[in-house]
Design a protein around this motif. Structure first.
Motif, PDB file in Angstrom:
ATOM      1  N   GLN A 244       0.810  -1.219   0.000  1.00 46.77           N
ATOM      2  CA  GLN A 244       0.000   0.000   0.000  1.00 46.77           C
ATOM      3  C   GLN A 244       0.839   1.264   0.000  1.00 46.77           C
ATOM      4  OE1 GLN A 244      -3.051  -0.266   2.996  1.00 46.77           O
ATOM      5  NE2 GLN A 244      -3.959  -2.075   2.069  1.00 46.77           N
ATOM      6  N   GLN A 245       2.064   1.180   0.498  1.00 46.15           N
ATOM      7  CA  GLN A 245       2.895   2.380   0.512  1.00 46.15           C
ATOM      8  C   GLN A 245       3.313   2.821  -0.885  1.00 46.15           C
ATOM      9  OE1 GLN A 245       6.385   2.340  -0.199  1.00 46.15           O
ATOM     10  NE2 GLN A 245       7.132   0.308   0.274  1.00 46.15           N
ATOM     11  N   LEU A 246       3.077   1.987  -1.910  1.00 44.67           N
ATOM     12  CA  LEU A 246       3.448   2.364  -3.271  1.00 44.67           C
ATOM     13  C   LEU A 246       2.355   3.147  -3.985  1.00 44.67           C
ATOM     14  CD1 LEU A 246       5.239  -0.841  -4.612  1.00 44.67           C
ATOM     15  CD2 LEU A 246       6.196   1.129  -3.428  1.00 44.67           C
ATOM     16  N   ILE A 247       1.159   3.208  -3.406  1.00 48.04           N
ATOM     17  CA  ILE A 247       0.054   3.928  -4.027  1.00 48.04           C
ATOM     18  C   ILE A 247      -0.072   5.301  -3.385  1.00 48.04           C
ATOM     19  CG2 ILE A 247      -2.419   3.927  -4.511  1.00 48.04           C
ATOM     20  CD1 ILE A 247      -0.859   1.787  -6.013  1.00 48.04           C
ATOM     21  N   SER A 248       0.196   6.345  -4.135  1.00 51.57           N
ATOM     22  CA  SER A 248       0.164   7.713  -3.611  1.00 51.57           C
ATOM     23  C   SER A 248      -1.135   8.393  -4.014  1.00 51.57           C
ATOM     24  CB  SER A 248       1.365   8.507  -4.142  1.00 51.57           C
ATOM     25  OG  SER A 248       2.578   7.949  -3.692  1.00 51.57           O
ATOM     26  N   LEU A 249      -2.127   8.329  -3.130  1.00 51.82           N
ATOM     27  CA  LEU A 249      -3.406   8.987  -3.342  1.00 51.82           C
ATOM     28  C   LEU A 249      -3.850   9.636  -2.038  1.00 51.82           C
ATOM     29  CD1 LEU A 249      -5.398   6.304  -5.393  1.00 51.82           C
ATOM     30  CD2 LEU A 249      -4.475   8.452  -6.264  1.00 51.82           C
ATOM     31  N   PRO A 250      -4.711  10.649  -2.096  1.00 57.21           N
ATOM     32  CA  PRO A 250      -5.213  11.265  -0.865  1.00 57.21           C
ATOM     33  C   PRO A 250      -5.988  10.264  -0.013  1.00 57.21           C
ATOM     34  CG  PRO A 250      -5.722  12.621  -2.789  1.00 57.21           C
ATOM     35  CD  PRO A 250      -5.211  11.308  -3.309  1.00 57.21           C
ATOM     36  N   PRO A 251      -6.045  10.483   1.305  1.00 59.42           N
ATOM     37  CA  PRO A 251      -6.740   9.527   2.191  1.00 59.42           C
ATOM     38  C   PRO A 251      -8.181   9.256   1.792  1.00 59.42           C
ATOM     39  CG  PRO A 251      -5.461  11.094   3.489  1.00 59.42           C
ATOM     40  CD  PRO A 251      -5.408  11.575   2.058  1.00 59.42           C
TER      41      PRO A 251
ATOM     42  N   LEU B 288      -2.996   8.884   8.785  1.00 60.84           N
ATOM     43  CA  LEU B 288      -4.449   9.033   8.796  1.00 60.84           C
ATOM     44  C   LEU B 288      -5.122   7.774   8.257  1.00 60.84           C
ATOM     45  CD1 LEU B 288      -4.798  12.717   7.542  1.00 60.84           C
ATOM     46  CD2 LEU B 288      -5.497  11.849   9.786  1.00 60.84           C
ATOM     47  N   ASP B 289      -4.559   7.192   7.217  1.00 60.02           N
ATOM     48  CA  ASP B 289      -5.146   5.983   6.648  1.00 60.02           C
ATOM     49  C   ASP B 289      -5.083   4.828   7.639  1.00 60.02           C
ATOM     50  OD1 ASP B 289      -6.343   4.728   4.285  1.00 60.02           O
ATOM     51  OD2 ASP B 289      -4.518   3.540   4.214  1.00 60.02           O
ATOM     52  N   ALA B 290      -3.958   4.701   8.360  1.00 64.46           N
ATOM     53  CA  ALA B 290      -3.832   3.639   9.365  1.00 64.46           C
ATOM     54  C   ALA B 290      -4.833   3.848  10.494  1.00 64.46           C
ATOM     55  CB  ALA B 290      -2.409   3.610   9.914  1.00 64.46           C
ATOM     56  N   ALA B 291      -4.993   5.088  10.931  1.00 67.75           N
ATOM     57  CA  ALA B 291      -5.960   5.380  11.992  1.00 67.75           C
ATOM     58  C   ALA B 291      -7.383   5.094  11.518  1.00 67.75           C
ATOM     59  CB  ALA B 291      -5.821   6.836  12.425  1.00 67.75           C
ATOM     60  N   ARG B 292      -7.669   5.457  10.278  1.00 66.75           N
ATOM     61  CA  ARG B 292      -9.011   5.168   9.729  1.00 66.75           C
ATOM     62  C   ARG B 292      -9.320   3.679   9.773  1.00 66.75           C
ATOM     63  NH1 ARG B 292     -10.603   2.934   5.150  1.00 66.75           N
ATOM     64  NH2 ARG B 292      -8.501   3.010   4.260  1.00 66.75           N
TER      65      ARG B 292
ATOM     66  N   HIS C 289      -5.272  17.869  17.288  1.00 66.95           N
ATOM     67  CA  HIS C 289      -4.671  18.004  15.951  1.00 66.95           C
ATOM     68  C   HIS C 289      -5.083  16.832  15.071  1.00 66.95           C
ATOM     69  CE1 HIS C 289      -1.796  18.574  12.736  1.00 66.95           C
ATOM     70  NE2 HIS C 289      -1.294  17.375  12.970  1.00 66.95           N
ATOM     71  N   PHE C 290      -5.093  15.633  15.638  1.00 63.02           N
ATOM     72  CA  PHE C 290      -5.525  14.450  14.892  1.00 63.02           C
ATOM     73  C   PHE C 290      -6.972  14.608  14.432  1.00 63.02           C
ATOM     74  CE2 PHE C 290      -7.922  10.412  15.301  1.00 63.02           C
ATOM     75  CZ  PHE C 290      -7.458   9.788  14.160  1.00 63.02           C
ATOM     76  N   ALA C 291      -7.837  15.049  15.324  1.00 64.83           N
ATOM     77  CA  ALA C 291      -9.252  15.192  14.980  1.00 64.83           C
ATOM     78  C   ALA C 291      -9.444  16.190  13.837  1.00 64.83           C
ATOM     79  CB  ALA C 291     -10.051  15.622  16.205  1.00 64.83           C
ATOM     80  N   ARG C 292      -8.715  17.298  13.876  1.00 63.35           N
ATOM     81  CA  ARG C 292      -8.832  18.295  12.808  1.00 63.35           C
ATOM     82  C   ARG C 292      -8.323  17.735  11.476  1.00 63.35           C
ATOM     83  NH1 ARG C 292      -6.955  21.669  17.030  1.00 63.35           N
ATOM     84  NH2 ARG C 292      -4.818  21.585  16.192  1.00 63.35           N
ATOM     85  N   ALA C 293      -7.166  17.042  11.529  1.00 64.47           N
ATOM     86  CA  ALA C 293      -6.588  16.475  10.307  1.00 64.47           C
ATOM     87  C   ALA C 293      -7.505  15.397   9.728  1.00 64.47           C
ATOM     88  CB  ALA C 293      -5.206  15.899  10.598  1.00 64.47           C
ATOM     89  N   PHE C 294      -8.085  14.589  10.597  1.00 58.19           N
ATOM     90  CA  PHE C 294      -8.983  13.519  10.147  1.00 58.19           C
ATOM     91  C   PHE C 294     -10.217  14.110   9.471  1.00 58.19           C
ATOM     92  CE2 PHE C 294     -12.109  10.177  10.368  1.00 58.19           C
ATOM     93  CZ  PHE C 294     -11.382   9.011  10.226  1.00 58.19           C
TER      94      PHE C 294
ATOM     95  N   ARG D 271     -10.506  17.031   8.036  1.00 57.71           N
ATOM     96  CA  ARG D 271     -10.120  17.621   6.746  1.00 57.71           C
ATOM     97  C   ARG D 271     -10.001  16.537   5.671  1.00 57.71           C
ATOM     98  NH1 ARG D 271      -6.583  20.915   9.805  1.00 57.71           N
ATOM     99  NH2 ARG D 271      -4.832  19.505   9.321  1.00 57.71           N
ATOM    100  N   ALA D 272      -9.478  15.378   6.076  1.00 56.11           N
ATOM    101  CA  ALA D 272      -9.247  14.303   5.106  1.00 56.11           C
ATOM    102  C   ALA D 272     -10.526  13.585   4.712  1.00 56.11           C
ATOM    103  CB  ALA D 272      -8.235  13.303   5.665  1.00 56.11           C
ATOM    104  N   TYR D 273     -11.408  13.312   5.689  1.00 60.24           N
ATOM    105  CA  TYR D 273     -12.562  12.440   5.441  1.00 60.24           C
ATOM    106  C   TYR D 273     -13.911  13.129   5.563  1.00 60.24           C
ATOM    107  CZ  TYR D 273      -8.923   8.935   5.897  1.00 60.24           C
ATOM    108  OH  TYR D 273      -7.770   8.210   5.731  1.00 60.24           O
ATOM    109  N   GLY D 274     -13.915  14.386   5.981  1.00 57.59           N
ATOM    110  CA  GLY D 274     -15.161  15.129   6.027  1.00 57.59           C
ATOM    111  C   GLY D 274     -16.001  14.931   7.263  1.00 57.59           C
ATOM    112  N   VAL D 275     -15.578  14.049   8.166  1.00 56.29           N
ATOM    113  CA  VAL D 275     -16.292  13.805   9.427  1.00 56.29           C
ATOM    114  C   VAL D 275     -15.273  13.663  10.547  1.00 56.29           C
ATOM    115  CG1 VAL D 275     -18.275  12.669   8.347  1.00 56.29           C
ATOM    116  CG2 VAL D 275     -16.309  11.302   9.053  1.00 56.29           C
ATOM    117  N   SER D 276     -15.730  13.807  11.780  1.00 58.36           N
ATOM    118  CA  SER D 276     -14.833  13.632  12.919  1.00 58.36           C
ATOM    119  C   SER D 276     -14.507  12.155  13.107  1.00 58.36           C
ATOM    120  CB  SER D 276     -15.492  14.163  14.194  1.00 58.36           C
ATOM    121  OG  SER D 276     -16.579  13.324  14.568  1.00 58.36           O
ATOM    122  N   PRO D 277     -13.397  11.828  13.799  1.00 57.90           N
ATOM    123  CA  PRO D 277     -13.088  10.415  14.064  1.00 57.90           C
ATOM    124  C   PRO D 277     -14.220   9.693  14.782  1.00 57.90           C
ATOM    125  CG  PRO D 277     -11.198  11.795  14.572  1.00 57.90           C
ATOM    126  CD  PRO D 277     -12.334  12.732  14.289  1.00 57.90           C
ATOM    127  N   ARG D 278     -14.868  10.361  15.731  1.00 60.32           N
ATOM    128  CA  ARG D 278     -15.949   9.713  16.481  1.00 60.32           C
ATOM    129  C   ARG D 278     -17.144   9.417  15.575  1.00 60.32           C
ATOM    130  NH1 ARG D 278     -16.260   8.733  21.432  1.00 60.32           N
ATOM    131  NH2 ARG D 278     -14.585  10.225  21.940  1.00 60.32           N
TER     132      ARG D 278
END
Length: 324
Positions: free
Chosen positions: A134-141, A267-271, A297-302, A304-311
């Protein structure tokens, strides 16, 4: 064997088996561990031709009626890969992340080894599978989150080009040598990234193949240490005996920056952890596990990436896929 493939070539002679136990061993050694069920086919037979170049594994698989499953337990082990499957003959279905892709000859699907899935073959089939770290595929989360169980049409666009390329590759897989195989894999990665970019309406990153092997080694090293909060460009560069400037140039040639690539992989691993049924760790603990020292900081970054909060993401995942 669920770990990272070596840089050399896997022996490409055809391996034939006539019982499911032998097939289970072959699949585990040549691809990665799967649960195999051929109880509805007492005359089960299968064969595989497999090779590996630059960390990417390729296998042409011919088999009778059976089902293969990546269980929750198996999905939790080994390095994460994307499986790219081309149906050459026969048919199959792939179920993952609430999606079911039905494949006829020439059609493609992508599934994620770090998440449970089930693939069913209702009769004799012929398939090419490609295992891409998976580390060879460079795409947004947000794009990576949609890959699991994705069916790719082969009637038009980049999907048609990739299907034709893989069909030719399958026909000549046994002929590939080390140098040819590495070049083939580099071209394949470009095509796969272009297909994903078309699927999700993204601009495919321009990547140089000239130093891709070096970038792959550095990325693999980073993935092994992704949870280290002290991971930074200076430390990564020092570990590989290059300057920080050289490191930034290498990543820029692949269409990303070092910091962005590391953050997106975290972020992908956390998702994935938030999406895993039965994963009871708190959100702050998951954030810390993947190198985010500040939960806010994690919650804000998540978000931004996925459009919803981690919770909210975890709650929605649990409703859709409750723990068994």
């Amino acid at each position: 064997m669920g770990g990272r493939a070596g840089e050399g070539t896997v022996e490409s002679s055809v391996i034939e088996v006539e019982d499911v136990n032998a097939w289970h061993r072959v699949v585990s050694e040549r691809l990665m561990p799967l649960a195999i069920d051929s109880s509805a086919n007492p005359d089960f037979k299968a064969s595989v031709t497999a090779q590996a170049f630059a960390g990417v594994r390729l296998a042409r698989v011919r088999a009778g009626k059976h089902a293969a499953e990546r269980t929750h337990r198996l999905a939790a082990g080994g390095d994460p890969h994307y499986w790219l499957a081309l149906q050459i003959a026969g048919s199959s279905t792939i179920s993952q992340a609430g999606r079911t892709a039905e494949l006829a000859p020439g059609e493609l699907a992508v599934y994620d080894s770090s998440m449970p899935y089930r693939r069913e073959f209702p009769g004799d089939s012929d398939t090419l599978v490609v295992l891409i770290p998976q580390q060879l595929i460079s795409l947004p989360p947000q794009a990576l989150a949609l890959i699991a169980g994705l069916r790719i049409g082969a009637d038009e666009g980049m999907g048609a080009i990739l299907s034709a390329y893989l069909s030719s590759l399958a026909a000549h897989l046994h002929e590939l040598k080390d140098g040819q195989g590495a070049s083939t894999v580099h071209a394949l990665l470009e095509l796969v990234t272009a297909v994903f970019s078309e699927q999700f309406g993204l601009v495919a990153p321009h990547r140089s193949a000239r130093r891709l092997d070096e970038v792959m080694r550095i990325r693999a090293w980073i993935m092994d240490r992704l949870g280290d909060p002290t991971l930074d460009p200076a430390g990564i560069a020092a570990a590989h005996f290059i300057s920080t400037r050289q490191l930034h140039v290498l990543f820029h040639e692949q269409g990303s920056s070092v910091g962005t690539w590391v953050r997106e992989r975290r972020l992908d691993a956390a998702r994935r952890d938030l999406q895993t049924p039965g994963e009871d760790s708190g959100i702050a603990a998951i954030a810390e596990r993947w190198g985010f020292g500040d939960p806010a900081h994690f919650a804000r970054a998540f978000k931004r990436a996925y459009g919803v909060s981690p919770r909210a993401f975890r709650d929605a995942s649990r409703k859709e896929h409750p723990a068994s």
